[in-house]
Write a protein that holds these residues in place. Structure first.
Motif, PDB file in Angstrom:
ATOM      1  N   UNK A   1      18.863 -21.630 -25.140  1.00  0.00           N
ATOM      2  CA  UNK A   1      19.352 -20.599 -26.072  1.00  0.00           C
ATOM      3  C   UNK A   1      18.323 -19.475 -26.184  1.00  0.00           C
ATOM      4  N   UNK A   2      17.035 -19.867 -26.232  1.00  0.00           N
ATOM      5  CA  UNK A   2      15.971 -18.861 -26.299  1.00  0.00           C
ATOM      6  C   UNK A   2      15.952 -17.980 -25.063  1.00  0.00           C
ATOM      7  N   UNK A   3      16.124 -18.598 -23.896  1.00  0.00           N
ATOM      8  CA  UNK A   3      16.153 -17.820 -22.643  1.00  0.00           C
ATOM      9  C   UNK A   3      17.354 -16.873 -22.660  1.00  0.00           C
ATOM     10  N   UNK A   4      18.491 -17.385 -23.133  1.00  0.00           N
ATOM     11  CA  UNK A   4      19.710 -16.565 -23.180  1.00  0.00           C
ATOM     12  C   UNK A   4      19.500 -15.323 -24.052  1.00  0.00           C
ATOM     13  N   UNK A   5      18.990 -15.519 -25.250  1.00  0.00           N
ATOM     14  CA  UNK A   5      18.810 -14.383 -26.167  1.00  0.00           C
ATOM     15  C   UNK A   5      17.784 -13.394 -25.616  1.00  0.00           C
ATOM     16  N   UNK A   6      16.706 -13.920 -25.055  1.00  0.00           N
ATOM     17  CA  UNK A   6      15.669 -13.044 -24.489  1.00  0.00           C
ATOM     18  C   UNK A   6      16.204 -12.281 -23.284  1.00  0.00           C
ATOM     19  N   UNK A   7      16.945 -12.977 -22.426  1.00  0.00           N
ATOM     20  CA  UNK A   7      17.461 -12.341 -21.199  1.00  0.00           C
ATOM     21  C   UNK A   7      18.466 -11.235 -21.538  1.00  0.00           C
ATOM     22  N   UNK A   8      19.302 -11.471 -22.534  1.00  0.00           N
ATOM     23  CA  UNK A   8      20.272 -10.435 -22.931  1.00  0.00           C
ATOM     24  C   UNK A   8      19.529  -9.203 -23.461  1.00  0.00           C
ATOM     25  N   UNK A   9      18.512  -9.463 -24.289  1.00  0.00           N
ATOM     26  CA  UNK A   9      17.741  -8.330 -24.841  1.00  0.00           C
ATOM     27  C   UNK A   9      17.074  -7.527 -23.715  1.00  0.00           C
ATOM     28  N   UNK A  10      16.484  -8.223 -22.746  1.00  0.00           N
ATOM     29  CA  UNK A  10      15.821  -7.526 -21.634  1.00  0.00           C
ATOM     30  C   UNK A  10      16.839  -6.785 -20.771  1.00  0.00           C
TER      31      UNK A  10
ATOM     32  N   UNK B   1      14.381 -10.573 -14.775  1.00  0.00           N
ATOM     33  CA  UNK B   1      14.708 -10.789 -16.198  1.00  0.00           C
ATOM     34  C   UNK B   1      14.791 -12.276 -16.520  1.00  0.00           C
ATOM     35  N   UNK B   2      15.422 -13.053 -15.657  1.00  0.00           N
ATOM     36  CA  UNK B   2      15.543 -14.499 -15.926  1.00  0.00           C
ATOM     37  C   UNK B   2      14.182 -15.181 -15.781  1.00  0.00           C
ATOM     38  N   UNK B   3      13.421 -14.792 -14.761  1.00  0.00           N
ATOM     39  CA  UNK B   3      12.086 -15.380 -14.583  1.00  0.00           C
ATOM     40  C   UNK B   3      11.230 -15.131 -15.834  1.00  0.00           C
ATOM     41  N   UNK B   4      11.226 -13.891 -16.307  1.00  0.00           N
ATOM     42  CA  UNK B   4      10.386 -13.531 -17.458  1.00  0.00           C
ATOM     43  C   UNK B   4      10.927 -14.150 -18.752  1.00  0.00           C
ATOM     44  N   UNK B   5      12.233 -14.094 -18.937  1.00  0.00           N
ATOM     45  CA  UNK B   5      12.817 -14.667 -20.164  1.00  0.00           C
ATOM     46  C   UNK B   5      12.497 -16.158 -20.261  1.00  0.00           C
ATOM     47  N   UNK B   6      12.538 -16.850 -19.127  1.00  0.00           N
ATOM     48  CA  UNK B   6      12.209 -18.281 -19.079  1.00  0.00           C
ATOM     49  C   UNK B   6      10.765 -18.506 -19.553  1.00  0.00           C
ATOM     50  N   UNK B   7       9.915 -17.582 -19.190  1.00  0.00           N
ATOM     51  CA  UNK B   7       8.483 -17.692 -19.497  1.00  0.00           C
ATOM     52  C   UNK B   7       8.173 -17.358 -20.964  1.00  0.00           C
ATOM     53  N   UNK B   8       8.860 -16.361 -21.535  1.00  0.00           N
ATOM     54  CA  UNK B   8       8.434 -15.824 -22.848  1.00  0.00           C
ATOM     55  C   UNK B   8       9.398 -16.128 -23.990  1.00  0.00           C
ATOM     56  N   UNK B   9      10.462 -16.890 -23.752  1.00  0.00           N
ATOM     57  CA  UNK B   9      11.434 -17.130 -24.841  1.00  0.00           C
ATOM     58  C   UNK B   9      10.690 -17.668 -26.071  1.00  0.00           C
ATOM     59  N   UNK B  10      11.232 -17.467 -27.265  1.00  0.00           N
ATOM     60  CA  UNK B  10      10.479 -17.701 -28.506  1.00  0.00           C
ATOM     61  C   UNK B  10       9.906 -19.104 -28.686  1.00  0.00           C
ATOM     62  N   UNK B  11      10.462 -20.104 -28.024  1.00  0.00           N
ATOM     63  CA  UNK B  11       9.954 -21.472 -28.199  1.00  0.00           C
ATOM     64  C   UNK B  11       8.777 -21.805 -27.281  1.00  0.00           C
ATOM     65  N   UNK B  12       8.456 -20.911 -26.346  1.00  0.00           N
ATOM     66  CA  UNK B  12       7.329 -21.160 -25.437  1.00  0.00           C
ATOM     67  C   UNK B  12       6.010 -20.947 -26.171  1.00  0.00           C
ATOM     68  N   UNK B  13       5.073 -21.867 -25.914  1.00  0.00           N
ATOM     69  CA  UNK B  13       3.750 -21.742 -26.530  1.00  0.00           C
ATOM     70  C   UNK B  13       2.685 -22.006 -25.485  1.00  0.00           C
ATOM     71  N   UNK B  14       1.949 -20.998 -25.074  1.00  0.00           N
ATOM     72  CA  UNK B  14       0.780 -21.202 -24.202  1.00  0.00           C
ATOM     73  C   UNK B  14      -0.140 -20.006 -24.385  1.00  0.00           C
ATOM     74  N   UNK B  15      -1.398 -20.184 -24.030  1.00  0.00           N
ATOM     75  CA  UNK B  15      -2.367 -19.092 -24.158  1.00  0.00           C
ATOM     76  C   UNK B  15      -1.894 -17.905 -23.337  1.00  0.00           C
ATOM     77  N   UNK B  16      -1.785 -16.774 -23.965  1.00  0.00           N
ATOM     78  CA  UNK B  16      -1.413 -15.566 -23.229  1.00  0.00           C
ATOM     79  C   UNK B  16       0.056 -15.209 -23.346  1.00  0.00           C
ATOM     80  N   UNK B  17       0.846 -16.062 -23.997  1.00  0.00           N
ATOM     81  CA  UNK B  17       2.286 -15.762 -24.051  1.00  0.00           C
ATOM     82  C   UNK B  17       2.570 -14.497 -24.862  1.00  0.00           C
ATOM     83  N   UNK B  18       1.754 -14.251 -25.898  1.00  0.00           N
ATOM     84  CA  UNK B  18       1.981 -13.039 -26.710  1.00  0.00           C
ATOM     85  C   UNK B  18       1.773 -11.771 -25.881  1.00  0.00           C
TER      86      UNK B  18
END
Ligand code: GDP
Ligand code: FE
Ligand code: FE
Ligand code: FE
Length: 185
Positions: free
Chosen positions: A23-32, A122-139
């Protein structure tokens, strides 16, 4: 099919956590897609289906590779590398998605590749940065994604390859070709 029909169908194929990620990837990908002028409906479908094979049986996935003419190099790799290409196969054969742009976005969402389309990025990036992802550098990556799609892709593939090298994992050739595409002179 409608968004909710797709969501309903994929929900039973993955744990709750993966569904929430989707769901996070979907929302992020649509926005991008809206921001960068890609087809938001295609982004929605590709995002919903991108991890459809994430929990498929490894041996079954290898059978699909052999019997349906997928890239034979995949036979030497595990589920992390198999689930993109096999996910694209499921999208086409089970979900009747015949749009090559959507299928390629699913197919290459893990590794990237050289000469990616806008939807693939867009899908590659959305997968990486969707709101539930947590890793150093994600912000930092989230901020870049709102500024420049190619700069975000360049930083994302660099981050992935650095992680793979650091954790002593083998790198699939498409990932390297993606990296070179962004770092060649
Ligand atoms: P997810 O399915 O949402 O967890 O994310 P991805 O499909 O993007 O990635 C799945 C896993 O594959 C992650 O742990 C990545 O680090 C890993 N991965 C990405 N590229 C490669 C690669 O070239 N080789 C290997 N061994 N793993 C990779
Ligand atoms: Fe994935
Ligand atoms: Fe990814
Ligand atoms: Fe994913």
């Amino acid at each position: 099919m409608e968004r909710n029909e797709y969501l309903e169908k994929i929900k039973s194929r993955m744990p709750e956590k993966r569904f929430i990620h989707t769901i996070g990837v979907m929302e992020t990908a649509i926005q991008l897609a809206e921001k960068y002028g890609a087809d938001a409906k295609k982004a929605e479908i590709a995002a919903i289906l991108h991890d459809v094979a994430k929990y498929a049986d490894e041996e079954w996935m290898k059978t699909i590779v052999k019997e349906h003419g997928l890239d034979l190099r995949l036979l030497d790799w595990g589920p992390e590398i198999l689930h993109g290409p096999v996910g694209a196969w499921i999208a086409e054969n089970e979900f009747q998605i015949h749009d090559e742009e959507i299928l390629n976005a699913i197919r290459f969402h893990t590794t990237g590749r050289a000469n990616m389309s806008k939807l693939e990025k867009i899908i590659y990036i959305a997968d990486m940065i969707e709101p539930n992802r947590k890793f150093d550098g994600v912000e930092k990556l989230r901020k870049k994604a709102q500024e420049d799609l190619d700069e975000a892709m360049r930083a994302s593939i660099r981050h992935t390859l650095a992680f793979l090298v650091e954790s002593k994992q083998p790198i699939f050739p498409d990932s390297i070709e993606c990296y070179n595409d962004y770092y060649k002179e």
